[in-house]
Design a protein around this motif. Structure first.
Motif, PDB file in Angstrom:
ATOM      1  N   ALA A   3       0.838  -1.201   0.000  1.00 50.01           N
ATOM      2  CA  ALA A   3       0.000   0.000   0.000  1.00 50.01           C
ATOM      3  C   ALA A   3       0.874   1.253   0.000  1.00 50.01           C
ATOM      4  CB  ALA A   3      -0.909   0.000   1.220  1.00 50.01           C
ATOM      5  N   ALA A   4       0.420   2.261  -0.710  1.00 50.52           N
ATOM      6  CA  ALA A   4       1.141   3.540  -0.764  1.00 50.52           C
ATOM      7  C   ALA A   4       0.938   4.295   0.546  1.00 50.52           C
ATOM      8  CB  ALA A   4       0.627   4.376  -1.929  1.00 50.52           C
ATOM      9  N   SER A   5       1.860   5.185   0.858  1.00 53.69           N
ATOM     10  CA  SER A   5       1.732   5.983   2.081  1.00 53.69           C
ATOM     11  C   SER A   5       0.695   7.086   1.857  1.00 53.69           C
ATOM     12  CB  SER A   5       3.083   6.606   2.441  1.00 53.69           C
ATOM     13  OG  SER A   5       3.417   7.607   1.508  1.00 53.69           O
ATOM     14  N   VAL A   6       0.260   7.675   2.948  1.00 56.57           N
ATOM     15  CA  VAL A   6      -0.730   8.753   2.878  1.00 56.57           C
ATOM     16  C   VAL A   6      -0.182   9.937   2.083  1.00 56.57           C
ATOM     17  CG1 VAL A   6      -2.082  10.375   4.255  1.00 56.57           C
ATOM     18  CG2 VAL A   6      -1.812   8.040   5.042  1.00 56.57           C
ATOM     19  N   VAL A   7       1.088  10.228   2.242  1.00 56.76           N
ATOM     20  CA  VAL A   7       1.715  11.342   1.517  1.00 56.76           C
ATOM     21  C   VAL A   7       1.675  11.073   0.012  1.00 56.76           C
ATOM     22  CG1 VAL A   7       3.874  12.593   1.172  1.00 56.76           C
ATOM     23  CG2 VAL A   7       3.172  11.952   3.472  1.00 56.76           C
ATOM     24  N   GLU A   8       1.995   9.863  -0.384  1.00 56.30           N
ATOM     25  CA  GLU A   8       1.966   9.513  -1.807  1.00 56.30           C
ATOM     26  C   GLU A   8       0.557   9.596  -2.374  1.00 56.30           C
ATOM     27  OE1 GLU A   8       5.674   6.322  -1.934  1.00 56.30           O
ATOM     28  OE2 GLU A   8       3.663   5.630  -1.399  1.00 56.30           O
ATOM     29  N   ILE A   9      -0.420   9.121  -1.597  1.00 61.14           N
ATOM     30  CA  ILE A   9      -1.817   9.187  -2.035  1.00 61.14           C
ATOM     31  C   ILE A   9      -2.264  10.638  -2.165  1.00 61.14           C
ATOM     32  CG2 ILE A   9      -4.191   8.667  -1.346  1.00 61.14           C
ATOM     33  CD1 ILE A   9      -3.096   6.057  -0.110  1.00 61.14           C
ATOM     34  N   LYS A  10      -1.867  11.472  -1.212  1.00 58.15           N
ATOM     35  CA  LYS A  10      -2.237  12.890  -1.249  1.00 58.15           C
ATOM     36  C   LYS A  10      -1.685  13.564  -2.507  1.00 58.15           C
ATOM     37  CE  LYS A  10      -1.959  17.083   1.537  1.00 58.15           C
ATOM     38  NZ  LYS A  10      -1.455  17.667   2.785  1.00 58.15           N
ATOM     39  N   LYS A  11      -0.443  13.271  -2.845  1.00 57.04           N
ATOM     40  CA  LYS A  11       0.168  13.845  -4.051  1.00 57.04           C
ATOM     41  C   LYS A  11      -0.574  13.394  -5.304  1.00 57.04           C
ATOM     42  CE  LYS A  11       4.837  14.367  -2.214  1.00 57.04           C
ATOM     43  NZ  LYS A  11       6.219  13.838  -2.239  1.00 57.04           N
ATOM     44  N   ALA A  12      -0.931  12.111  -5.353  1.00 60.54           N
ATOM     45  CA  ALA A  12      -1.630  11.579  -6.520  1.00 60.54           C
ATOM     46  C   ALA A  12      -3.024  12.183  -6.656  1.00 60.54           C
ATOM     47  CB  ALA A  12      -1.722  10.063  -6.431  1.00 60.54           C
ATOM     48  N   LEU A  13      -3.696  12.418  -5.527  1.00 59.47           N
ATOM     49  CA  LEU A  13      -5.047  12.993  -5.563  1.00 59.47           C
ATOM     50  C   LEU A  13      -5.040  14.450  -6.026  1.00 59.47           C
ATOM     51  CD1 LEU A  13      -6.668  11.476  -2.353  1.00 59.47           C
ATOM     52  CD2 LEU A  13      -7.186  10.903  -4.732  1.00 59.47           C
ATOM     53  N   LYS A  14      -3.943  15.158  -5.783  1.00 58.25           N
ATOM     54  CA  LYS A  14      -3.847  16.555  -6.219  1.00 58.25           C
ATOM     55  C   LYS A  14      -3.941  16.670  -7.732  1.00 58.25           C
ATOM     56  CE  LYS A  14      -1.256  18.631  -2.446  1.00 58.25           C
ATOM     57  NZ  LYS A  14       0.002  19.286  -2.053  1.00 58.25           N
ATOM     58  N   TYR A  15      -3.492  15.658  -8.440  1.00 55.53           N
ATOM     59  CA  TYR A  15      -3.483  15.700  -9.904  1.00 55.53           C
ATOM     60  C   TYR A  15      -4.742  15.099 -10.526  1.00 55.53           C
ATOM     61  CZ  TYR A  15       1.377  16.845  -9.088  1.00 55.53           C
ATOM     62  OH  TYR A  15       2.527  17.442  -8.649  1.00 55.53           O
ATOM     63  N   SER A  16      -5.689  14.668  -9.686  1.00 55.68           N
ATOM     64  CA  SER A  16      -6.936  14.097 -10.199  1.00 55.68           C
ATOM     65  C   SER A  16      -7.983  15.186 -10.378  1.00 55.68           C
ATOM     66  CB  SER A  16      -7.464  13.047  -9.219  1.00 55.68           C
ATOM     67  OG  SER A  16      -6.506  12.048  -9.004  1.00 55.68           O
ATOM     68  N   ASP A  17      -8.836  15.021 -11.386  1.00 56.89           N
ATOM     69  CA  ASP A  17      -9.912  15.993 -11.575  1.00 56.89           C
ATOM     70  C   ASP A  17     -11.125  15.587 -10.726  1.00 56.89           C
ATOM     71  OD1 ASP A  17     -10.696  13.826 -13.036  1.00 56.89           O
ATOM     72  OD2 ASP A  17     -11.437  14.970 -14.751  1.00 56.89           O
ATOM     73  N   GLU A  18     -12.158  16.426 -10.711  1.00 57.15           N
ATOM     74  CA  GLU A  18     -13.301  16.250  -9.820  1.00 57.15           C
ATOM     75  C   GLU A  18     -14.055  14.951 -10.085  1.00 57.15           C
ATOM     76  OE1 GLU A  18     -17.442  18.542  -8.649  1.00 57.15           O
ATOM     77  OE2 GLU A  18     -15.921  19.613  -9.794  1.00 57.15           O
ATOM     78  N   THR A  19     -14.328  14.639 -11.337  1.00 54.79           N
ATOM     79  CA  THR A  19     -15.081  13.414 -11.639  1.00 54.79           C
ATOM     80  C   THR A  19     -14.287  12.170 -11.249  1.00 54.79           C
ATOM     81  OG1 THR A  19     -14.252  13.454 -13.910  1.00 54.79           O
ATOM     82  CG2 THR A  19     -16.420  14.443 -13.507  1.00 54.79           C
ATOM     83  N   GLU A  20     -12.994  12.225 -11.430  1.00 55.43           N
ATOM     84  CA  GLU A  20     -12.148  11.096 -11.047  1.00 55.43           C
ATOM     85  C   GLU A  20     -12.162  10.902  -9.526  1.00 55.43           C
ATOM     86  OE1 GLU A  20      -7.678   9.450 -12.201  1.00 55.43           O
ATOM     87  OE2 GLU A  20      -8.206  11.531 -12.607  1.00 55.43           O
ATOM     88  N   LEU A  21     -12.160  12.014  -8.773  1.00 59.04           N
ATOM     89  CA  LEU A  21     -12.223  11.929  -7.305  1.00 59.04           C
ATOM     90  C   LEU A  21     -13.554  11.341  -6.852  1.00 59.04           C
ATOM     91  CD1 LEU A  21     -10.563  15.289  -6.208  1.00 59.04           C
ATOM     92  CD2 LEU A  21      -9.658  12.983  -5.929  1.00 59.04           C
ATOM     93  N   ILE A  22     -14.633  11.744  -7.496  1.00 58.51           N
ATOM     94  CA  ILE A  22     -15.953  11.210  -7.148  1.00 58.51           C
ATOM     95  C   ILE A  22     -15.980   9.705  -7.388  1.00 58.51           C
ATOM     96  CG2 ILE A  22     -18.396  11.206  -7.808  1.00 58.51           C
ATOM     97  CD1 ILE A  22     -18.097  14.251  -8.286  1.00 58.51           C
ATOM     98  N   GLU A  23     -15.462   9.271  -8.516  1.00 57.88           N
ATOM     99  CA  GLU A  23     -15.415   7.847  -8.832  1.00 57.88           C
ATOM    100  C   GLU A  23     -14.568   7.078  -7.816  1.00 57.88           C
ATOM    101  OE1 GLU A  23     -17.092   5.994 -11.090  1.00 57.88           O
ATOM    102  OE2 GLU A  23     -18.199   7.856 -11.434  1.00 57.88           O
ATOM    103  N   LEU A  24     -13.441   7.649  -7.425  1.00 53.77           N
ATOM    104  CA  LEU A  24     -12.583   6.998  -6.428  1.00 53.77           C
ATOM    105  C   LEU A  24     -13.299   6.847  -5.085  1.00 53.77           C
ATOM    106  CD1 LEU A  24      -9.131   8.710  -7.133  1.00 53.77           C
ATOM    107  CD2 LEU A  24      -9.690   6.292  -7.441  1.00 53.77           C
ATOM    108  N   CYS A  25     -13.992   7.904  -4.666  1.00 55.25           N
ATOM    109  CA  CYS A  25     -14.718   7.854  -3.386  1.00 55.25           C
ATOM    110  C   CYS A  25     -15.829   6.809  -3.420  1.00 55.25           C
ATOM    111  CB  CYS A  25     -15.292   9.226  -3.046  1.00 55.25           C
ATOM    112  SG  CYS A  25     -14.060  10.400  -2.490  1.00 55.25           S
TER     113      CYS A  25
END
Length: 159
Positions: A3-25
């Motif tokens: 599993a990736a660390s929280v810091v790595e996940i946070k960095k990856a989420l910064k580059y995601s657009d809104e629809t992609e974030l909704i799908e991930l959630c």
């Protein structure tokens, strides 16, 4: 798979657009009940902490009323289950006041539980540990809240 660390996940989420974030959630919510409960709290109940606490207390009341009192073993096991649920809901909130409020409720219900927990050594130790933990948690709160919660704590018997 590591599993990736929280810091790595946070960095990856910064580059995601809104629809992609909704799908991930939504995808995350499908996999575990706790993820869904946390999202429910964050989206619908985080702004209404008092009603959230009241709802958790009602749920705990139901669990406590359903305890099998035929054996001290079942009572002990059920009390630990209720305590796990309380800790889970307090963790969702992340507020110390909510945790103190829920633990005070648990201690109050535990000490007034029938059959009396005073006759069972392990349940009394559970109660004593929760009281000790409450005192420590109350010390970390704002002085006004400390006074209020200490008054409630004094209302509970110290075994």
């Amino acid at each position: 798979m590591k599993a990736a660390s929280v810091v790595e996940i946070k960095k990856a989420l910064k580059y995601s657009d809104e629809t992609e974030l909704i799908e991930l959630c939504l995808r995350l919510a499908k996999f575990k009940k706790e993820n869904k409960e946390l999202l429910t709290y964050l989206l619908f109940e985080s702004g209404h902490e008092d009603s959230y606490i009241a709802g958790v207390k009602e749920a705990m009341d139901l669990l406590l009323d359903q305890i099998n009192t035929s054996s001290p073993y079942y009572i002990r096991k059920s009390m630990r289950k209720v305590l796990r649920e309380i800790r889970k809901y307090a963790r969702y909130s992340g507020k110390k006041e909510t945790e103190v409020e829920l633990l005070l409720f648990f201690c109050e219900r535990l000490i007034h539980f029938e059959p009396s927990v005073r006759n069972n050594r392990s349940l009394m130790k559970l109660y004593q540990r929760q009281m000790f933990g409450l005192k420590q948690k109350i010390k970390k709160l704002h002085p006004d809240l400390q006074h209020d919660y200490e008054q409630e704590l004094k209302g509970l018997p110290h075994a």
